[in-house]
Design an enzyme around this catalytic site. Structure first.
Site, mmCIF file in Angstrom:
data_model
loop_
_atom_site.group_PDB
_atom_site.id
_atom_site.type_symbol
_atom_site.label_atom_id
_atom_site.label_comp_id
_atom_site.label_asym_id
_atom_site.label_seq_id
_atom_site.Cartn_x
_atom_site.Cartn_y
_atom_site.Cartn_z
ATOM 1 N N GLU A 156 48.686 36.504 46.665
ATOM 2 C CA GLU A 156 49.625 36.610 45.537
ATOM 3 C C GLU A 156 50.877 35.759 45.719
ATOM 4 O OE1 GLU A 156 50.223 40.840 44.962
ATOM 5 O OE2 GLU A 156 48.131 41.149 44.430
ATOM 6 N N GLU A 261 38.369 41.589 44.355
ATOM 7 C CA GLU A 261 38.874 42.958 44.116
ATOM 8 C C GLU A 261 38.478 43.438 42.724
ATOM 9 O OE1 GLU A 261 43.105 43.176 44.997
ATOM 10 O OE2 GLU A 261 42.891 41.929 46.782
HETATM 11 C C1 XIL Z 1 46.207 48.313 46.292
HETATM 12 C C2 XIL Z 1 45.464 49.548 46.815
HETATM 13 O O1 XIL Z 1 44.254 49.662 46.115
HETATM 14 C C3 XIL Z 1 46.315 50.774 46.637
HETATM 15 O O2 XIL Z 1 45.695 51.895 47.276
HETATM 16 C C4 XIL Z 1 47.714 50.558 47.229
HETATM 17 O O3 XIL Z 1 48.528 51.658 46.944
HETATM 18 C C5 XIL Z 1 48.350 49.298 46.669
HETATM 19 O O4 XIL Z 1 47.482 48.204 46.875
HETATM 20 N N1 XIL Z 1 46.145 43.378 45.043
HETATM 21 C C6 XIL Z 1 45.773 43.480 46.360
HETATM 22 C C7 XIL Z 1 45.397 44.803 46.919
HETATM 23 O O5 XIL Z 1 45.654 42.455 47.046
HETATM 24 O O6 XIL Z 1 45.748 44.939 48.266
HETATM 25 C C8 XIL Z 1 46.000 45.939 46.111
HETATM 26 O O7 XIL Z 1 45.461 47.170 46.618
HETATM 27 C C9 XIL Z 1 45.716 45.759 44.639
HETATM 28 C C10 XIL Z 1 46.297 44.480 44.135
#
Ligand code: XIL
Length: 370
Positions: A156, A261
């Site tokens: 990010e 994701e």
């Molecule tokens: C999220 C998790 O799913 C949650 O449990 C946590 O509270 C916050 O992070 N982008 C990413 C992930 O790269 O690491 C994030 O995961 C979601 C957005």
């Protein structure tokens, strides 16, 4: 062992066999295309959620750690690392022969404040930050060398405005820090796949900067192998034609593309557009939580079609796409239950709250068989 226990075991086994023979597993349907993963939470890593683990082992060929390899979990204070859960995560991958992903080395979120500060709370110098990062990368990547096959090195780093995100990493270390992060990860494990991971890079403005960044990082000597499209989607956003285009654009730069994701939020949210900004926190309102008692058939159908479409576009680019990972196993665990509004009943994943495959699974499998 009591007879009833044996019987219960036999019934459980029969139920498992029935589930297996109901159709091919996701990972088998896609074995000639790419690996299919799921993110695991601590309950799944430690075996407390055995029902989810059974799904993972049966259906998936890759795993990611949803939270447990983030800096705040693994390295919460300057004086030590906590490897307990991370070690169990990697052992799970080894035991079940799963493509095991590391997430994440450089990210602005879930990184403790001390990383960027001296003992008085003042920002540290670029050299000091580089040294902290170098040491963290060699310790963590080195520990799992050969076992973790792919690392999200930077996450990010482009903002929603299409410019480089002004994170402490970037403000103190500049782009050189990102280049070094890739180089150190490569030195620590020369065979690992190394990823720049981001959300909304399907969005043309953000994509332009993400593409330019990959070019700059490569030109500066970063051994980047893969771009991770997070793929946190909603039912209507983004237009998946943008995903198709985006995979094609990154492919031209000579990197692999992974959907790292994937999930699809069916719930309405205030504001427009899909995002995955973890800092977002919106006020609860019943109108944003409409399916507390179950998902209506027409919404389930839309979700199914959308999942099938994502996989269809990935299959179209299977020469460059090497993985699709869903961000969780069942709807019990999707982060959309708590984000961007707390306390919702979300339906973003492929398996439901009763650990059953949703219609999306059959639709995804049939895309691979076309
Ligand atoms: C999220 C998790 O799913 C949650 O449990 C946590 O509270 C916050 O992070 N982008 C990413 C992930 O790269 O690491 C994030 O995961 C979601 C957005």
């Amino acid at each position: 062992m009591k007879f009833t226990t044996i019987l219960a075991g036999a019934v459980a086994l029969a139920a498992m066999t029935a589930a297996v023979s109901a159709g091919p597993a996701l990972k088998d349907a896609y074995k000639n295309a790419f690996v299919i993963g799921a993110a695991l939470n601590a309950g799944q890593i430690t075996g407390q959620d055995a029902k989810s683990d059974e799904i993972v082992v049966r259906e998936f060929s890759a795993i990611s750690p949803e939270n447990d390899l983030k800096w705040e979990r693994i390295h919460p204070a300057p004086d030590g690392y906590h490897f307990d859960i991370a070690d169990q995560y990697v052992a799970f991958g080894q035991a079940h022969n799963l493509y095991t992903v590391g997430h994440v080395l450089v990210w602005h979120a879930q990184t403790p404040r001390w990383v960027f500060q001296d003992a008085q709370g003042k920002p540290i110098s670029k050299d000091a930050l580089l040294e902290r990062l170098r040491s963290h990368i060699f310790t963590v990547v080195g520990r799992y060398k050969g076992k973790i096959k792919a690392w999200d090195v930077i996450n990010e780093v482009v903002g929603d405005d299409g410019k480089m995100r002004q994170s402490p990493w970037y403000q103190i270390g500049g782009e050189e820090l990102f280049v070094k992060a890739f180089q150190w990860a490569h030195q620590a494990d020369p065979k690992a796949e190394l990823t720049y991971n981001d959300y909304n890079i399907e969005n043309p403005d953000k994509r332009a900067e993400a593409l330019a960044l990959v070019k700059r990082l490569k030109a500066a000597g970063a051994p980047i192998t893969t771009v991770g499209i997070q793929a946190h989607y909603m039912l209507g956003e983004p237009d998946l034609k943008l995903l198709d285009e985006t995979i094609g654009e990154f492919a031209k730069l000579g990197v692999k593309v992974a959907l790292t994701e994937l999930d699809i939020d069916v719930l309405p949210r205030p504001g427009n557009g899909a995002t995955a900004d973890v800092a977002l926190s919106l006020a609860a309102d019943p109108k944003y939580n409409p399916y507390v008692n179950g998902l209506p058939a027409d919404v389930q159908q839309k979700l199914t079609e959308r999942y099938a479409q994502v996989f269809a576009f990935a299959l179209k680019h299977k020469d460059v796409v090497n993985r699709i990972t869903t961000w969780g196993v069942t709807d019990n665990d999707t982060w959309h239950n708590g984000w961007p509004i707390r306390g919702r009943t979300a339906y973003s994943l492929l398996f439901d709250r009763a650990y059953q495959a949703k219609p999306s699974v059959a639709a995804i499998i049939s895309e691979a068989q076309k």
